[in-house]
Design an enzyme around this catalytic site. Structure first.
Site, PDB file in Angstrom:
ATOM      1  N   ASN A  91      13.302   3.634   6.176  1.00 60.52           N
ATOM      2  CA  ASN A  91      14.306   4.670   7.674  1.00 60.52           C
ATOM      3  C   ASN A  91      14.512   2.394   7.109  1.00 60.52           C
ATOM      4  OD1 ASN A  91      12.866   2.312   8.795  1.00 60.52           O
ATOM      5  ND2 ASN A  91      11.209   4.204  10.032  1.00 60.52           N
ATOM      6  N   GLU A  95     -10.109  -5.312  -6.007  1.00 61.66           N
ATOM      7  CA  GLU A  95     -10.584  -4.717  -4.920  1.00 61.66           C
ATOM      8  C   GLU A  95     -10.717  -4.497  -4.106  1.00 61.66           C
ATOM      9  OE1 GLU A  95     -12.204  -7.944  -7.581  1.00 61.66           O
ATOM     10  OE2 GLU A  95     -10.419  -7.964  -6.637  1.00 61.66           O
TER      11      GLU A  95
END
Length: 615
Positions: free
Chosen positions: A177, A356
């Site tokens: 947007n 991670e």
């Protein structure tokens, strides 16, 4: 639904988003309005979901990564008949299930807590992995992202992982947007800028006008028919679509529309369209039941065994007993010893590589599907994923995290590899359990125990070998401790765990040879902490020394102080911890330099006893 009905449904979602935010006096209606047509087409024509049975194994899974657009999600729930209009207008009010950002703790149709941007897609990858490799069902995972959050590195960890795993059951819908919180996004309406990035990670991409419901409908159909690749639908939209006062205008983020009633009228007024969401196909999650009995490894007294080894061997054994246990590792499985599980149960082992954030997110996604994940890496590297751990707690996710190579005791690798903050960060997580074993039999028992707990569970393991001091049949209840040295003549108490427990025992023996009796407590359960034992020790010995291979802030010393947070007098206390910046040296040299070895404990104890008897 046909074209006209989809357009009307999109307008209803906009109207209800505006109304909900107006009733609350806050919220993000313009971010909801941009994605309303995308949601309308998905809800009416493509989503397969039984709202009366959110745990149905065949249900598609929808993740609202742009969690601030919660008015849109709640408006969709209303259109599907899951909530009514009265509840919709309780948005953001005290006691309402409809929080500012959605959480599964409140609503059974929400897969994961969102609001910290960049997390929905990584968790969605975990859910999709469950569908492909664990559940073996054909449910689809739909993730709605905002364009602003595509600046987060975690999005691209997820994108690469999904492409590598060929997750063709995963579709991300990017609501481009153009406007973020403070102004335009980095790429504005350049759809191809986003598409190029996804294609680089082996995704199928579709660029579309996000307000052309027929084009959106075709894009979803194309995603469903794409095999061997995940699909990214890059949709050009307008923030605040449909209301001239806010459409594609800066400065309207995160606030209700200024003239809500006029905006509703401009959007065509309230509607009450009800959507019959497609039912999921019959499905059954096929999973191994396991043997049902965990045969823990057993280690002999006096053996030298690293707790990381005991963790790996025990995890493999738990995986044999329980078919719902899965393991994830951050490309250090040979060091964490998660590889022991991989060898025994390769079908339930997930290599997440050095990502991670994605590793923890995947664990959260798998937990949402009913699996019991163990995610492992070096303790130091879990700091990268801390926001995911924090959000996992908000989700109520049940995940096990294991950090190896903790503290200065790892030696020559130096400070970049030394987990020295992990106890503090894990203790700070709401409802967490934090465990730190000192020997192999204790580690084995705690691994088996944590598999059956709730919430975020953290186990700290050590790199080096340590002497086995407990028998294999010893019990270690969570919230407990072990008193290893005790007498009526004790002058002080030393509280330690893990590596420093062995140092404390050596110091106690040396002090005892000089007639100074010392009580030693193994505080293997750092959270919850054994308040009763600590209070008794304080009353009976008067002095406490805490010693930890961790920073002073937030670790064992603070855990001990928690036992005296009810207003009772705090005992005389000395806290030994890592206060300097370590370098490279042998483990013994590191412990001594940090002032947490047996010699340092002995010196601190002698000084404390001398001070206690000064007239």
């Amino acid at each position: 639904m046909n074209t006209g009905e989809l357009v009307d449904l999109g307008q209803q979602l906009r109207v209800d988003s505006v109304r909900a935010a107006a009733a609350a006096g806050s919220g993000h209606p313009t971010s909801s309005m941009s994605a309303a047509d995308l949601m309308a087409v998905l809800l009416a024509n493509h989503l397969r979901y039984d709202f009366e049975r959110p745990a149905h194994p065949g249900n598609d899974r929808f993740v609202l990564s742009k969690g601030h657009a919660s008015p849109l999600l709640y408006s969709a729930f209303k259109a599907a008949g899951a909530i009514d209009d009265e509840e919709l207008l309780t948005f953001r009010k005290q006691g309402s299930r409809l929080e500012g950002h959605p959480t599964p703790q409140r609503l059974p149709w929400v897969e994961t807590a969102t609001g910290s941007l960049g997390q929905g897609l990584p968790v969605g990858v975990g859910i999709a992995l469950s569908g492909k490799r664990l559940d073996h069902t054909d449910y689809r995972v739909w993730v709605l992202c905002g364009d602003s959050e595509l600046a987060e590195g975690s999005i691209w960890e997820a994108a690469e992982h999904a492409g590598h795993e060929h997750l063709d059951n995963l579709t991300v819908i990017v609501d481009v947007n153009r406007l973020g919180q403070r102004g335009p996004t980095r790429h504005g309406h350049d759809l191809d800028a986003y598409a190029r990035r996804f294609r680089a990670f082996e995704w199928h991409t579709i660029e579309v006008d996000g307000h052309d419901v027929d084009a959106v409908d075709r894009a979803y159909g194309e995603a469903l028919s794409t095999k061997g690749q995940p699909t990214a639908i890059i949709a050009r939209t307008l923030k605040g679509k449909g209301v001239r006062a806010v459409e594609d205008r800066e400065g309207q983020h995160g606030k209700p529309l200024p003239e809500a009633e006029e905006a509703v009228a401009e959007l065509g007024g309230p509607r009450d369209i009800r959507v019959r969401v497609h039912a999921p196909e019959d499905a059954r999650s096929l999973r191994s039941t396991g043997t049902g009995q965990t045969e823990l490894p057993r280690y002999g007294l006096g053996d030298e065994v690293a707790t990381r080894n005991a963790f790996g061997e025990t995890l493999a054994a738990v995986g044999t007993a329980r078919g719902d246990v899965v393991a994830l590792d951050g490309e250090v499985g040979d060091s964490t010893r998660a590889e022991f599980f991989a060898k025994e149960h390769p079908e339930r082992y997930f290599e997440c590589y050095i990502a991670e954030q994605q590793m923890v997110a995947a664990a959260v996604g798998m937990a949402a599907r009913g699996w019991v994940p163990f995610a492992t890496t070096f303790a130091a590297f879990l700091t990268r994923a801390y926001d995911f751990v924090r959000m996992a707690s908000i989700s109520g996710a049940g995940i096990n995290l294991v950090g190896s190579h903790a503290g200065v005791a790892i030696g020559q690798d130096g400070p970049s590899q030394m987990g020295l903050e992990d106890l503090a960060m894990m203790r700070a997580i709401h409802g967490s359990t934090v465990l730190y074993p000192c020997d192999a039999n204790q580690a084995a028992r705690l691994v088996a125990e944590m598999a059956g707990l709730e919430g975020i569970r953290y186990l700290r393991t050590s790199r080096g070998e340590s002497k086995v001091i407990y028998g294999p049949d010893e019990e270690f209840p969570v919230g407990g401790s072990k008193v290893l040295r005790s007498s009526d003549a004790d002058r002080l108490t030393v509280v330690a765990a893990g590596v420093t427990l062995h140092e404390a025992l050596a110091a106690a023996d040396a002090l005892g040879a000089d007639g100074i009796r010392v009580r030693v407590i193994d505080l293997y359960s750092v959270k919850p902490v054994d308040r009763a034992t600590l209070r008794a020790a304080a009353e009976e010995t008067g002095c406490l020394v805490t010693v930890e291979d961790h920073r002073r802030e937030g670790g064992i010393g603070d855990a001990v102080l928690d036992a005296f947070s009810d207003g009772r007098p705090v005992p005389r206390l000395v806290r030994l911890a890592v206060t300097t910046m370590p370098g490279s040296a042998t483990p013994a040299e590191e412990l001594h330099a940090a002032g947490i070895d047996a010699e340092s404990i002995e010196a601190a104890a002698r000084m404390l006893v001398e001070q206690a008897i000064v007239p």
